[in-house]
Scaffold this active site. Structure first.
Site, PDB file in Angstrom:
ATOM      1  N   ASP A  42      23.799  50.372  31.380  1.00 19.61           N
ATOM      2  CA  ASP A  42      24.467  51.190  32.525  1.00 19.61           C
ATOM      3  C   ASP A  42      23.997  52.698  32.760  1.00 19.61           C
ATOM      4  OD1 ASP A  42      26.386  51.806  34.429  1.00 19.61           O
ATOM      5  OD2 ASP A  42      27.743  50.929  33.543  1.00 19.61           O
ATOM      6  N   LYS A  47      21.536  47.823  34.984  1.00 22.22           N
ATOM      7  CA  LYS A  47      22.108  48.573  36.464  1.00 22.22           C
ATOM      8  C   LYS A  47      21.466  49.801  36.521  1.00 22.22           C
ATOM      9  CE  LYS A  47      26.972  47.447  36.914  1.00 22.22           C
ATOM     10  NZ  LYS A  47      28.292  47.882  36.932  1.00 22.22           N
ATOM     11  N   PHE A  85      31.377  46.158  39.873  1.00 18.85           N
ATOM     12  CA  PHE A  85      31.985  45.893  38.811  1.00 18.85           C
ATOM     13  C   PHE A  85      31.824  44.418  38.331  1.00 18.85           C
ATOM     14  CE2 PHE A  85      35.029  48.474  36.160  1.00 18.85           C
ATOM     15  CZ  PHE A  85      35.252  47.342  35.011  1.00 18.85           C
TER      16      PHE A  85
HETATM   17  C1  PRP Z   1      29.616  48.679  27.434  1.00 20.70           C
HETATM   18  C2  PRP Z   1      28.271  47.694  27.084  1.00 20.70           C
HETATM   19  C3  PRP Z   1      27.243  48.684  26.570  1.00 20.70           C
HETATM   20  C4  PRP Z   1      27.521  49.857  27.165  1.00 20.70           C
HETATM   21  C5  PRP Z   1      26.740  50.238  28.474  1.00 20.70           C
HETATM   22  O1  PRP Z   1      30.138  48.882  26.220  1.00 20.70           O
HETATM   23  O2  PRP Z   1      28.532  46.864  26.366  1.00 20.70           O
HETATM   24  O3  PRP Z   1      27.290  48.862  24.995  1.00 20.70           O
HETATM   25  O4  PRP Z   1      28.990  49.781  27.784  1.00 20.70           O
HETATM   26  O5  PRP Z   1      26.840  51.430  29.011  1.00 20.70           O
HETATM   27  P1  PRP Z   1      25.982  52.843  29.018  1.00 20.70           P
HETATM   28  O6  PRP Z   1      24.690  52.432  29.330  1.00 20.70           O
HETATM   29  O7  PRP Z   1      26.624  53.452  30.004  1.00 20.70           O
HETATM   30  O8  PRP Z   1      26.228  53.453  27.866  1.00 20.70           O
HETATM   31  P2  PRP Z   1      31.664  49.330  26.277  1.00 20.70           P
HETATM   32  O9  PRP Z   1      31.637  50.532  25.249  1.00 20.70           O
HETATM   33  O10 PRP Z   1      32.477  49.046  27.292  1.00 20.70           O
HETATM   34  O11 PRP Z   1      32.375  48.195  24.853  1.00 20.70           O
HETATM   35  P3  PRP Z   1      32.376  46.673  24.691  1.00 20.70           P
HETATM   36  O12 PRP Z   1      30.816  46.376  24.368  1.00 20.70           O
HETATM   37  O13 PRP Z   1      33.239  46.480  23.563  1.00 20.70           O
HETATM   38  O14 PRP Z   1      32.838  46.094  26.008  1.00 20.70           O
END
Ligand code: PRP
Length: 180
Positions: A102, A130, A151
């Protein structure tokens, strides 16, 4: 759960097909090597489990947990390791397996942390990308789908810990996350 979904972006079948294709590409690129896979908890769990089974080559299975978000759905910019690898990766071929990139903060942090442990190879594989949301420069080696800035939940991805066990990827209705 299903009532909170605006539309299905990828069906179970489409996910399966793409995961298979990604595994074929990785197997082709990394042929003859033993791969130390690193699944990033918790979002990557479904993708990880399906991908390693499709890889059909020797893999070691490892996991890490990092936190990149605060309590809201907006990245705080801070990433920290909550659960680290137990295996020494020096001299090994490492493949990080993530559900989504992301802002890029998580993978940027993870790759620089793991690089400092001197692996022979370090590659990253993400099911979803994304690019519109990127705040730091990061490009995964393997991407399943480029997704718009909506989302998405399901197949491991959550909103407030819900929807991870949906078999498909859906777009969450805005009123679900805007009402909280
Ligand atoms: C989400 C996803 C990635 C991260 C990506 O994890 O699994 O690890 O966000 O986002 P970024 O590129 O902005 O860093 P999250 O922290 O939501 O935890 P989860 O894996 O337990 O859902």
């Amino acid at each position: 759960m299903h009532n909170d979904i605006l539309r299905v972006l990828y069906t179970e079948e489409q996910l399966k097909t793409r995961v298979k294709e990604m595994a074929e590409q990785i197997r082709h690129d990394l042929k003859g090597q033993v791969i130390l896979t690193v699944g990033v908890l918790r979002g990557a769990v479904m993708f990880y489990a399906d991908l390693v089974r499709e890889l059909d080559m020797p893999v070691h299975m490892n996991f890490m947990s990092v936190s990149s978000y605060g309590s809201s759905s907006v990245s705080s910019g801070a990433v920290r390791i909550q659960y680290d690898l137990e295996e020494d990766i020096s001299g090994k071929n490492v493949l990080i397996i993530e559900d989504i990139v992301d802002s890029g903060l998580t993978l940027k942090y993870l790759t620089s942390t793991l690089k400092s442990r001197n692996p022979a190879m370090l590659k990253t594989c993400c099911l979803f990308d994304k690019p519109e949301r990127r705040t730091v420069d990061f490009t995964p080696d393997y991407v399943g789908f480029e997704v718009p800035d909506v989302f998405i939940v399901g197949y491991g991805l959550d909103y407030a810990e819900k929807y991870r066990n949906l078999k498909y990827i859906g777009e969450l209705k805005p009123d679900v996350y805007k009402s909280q």
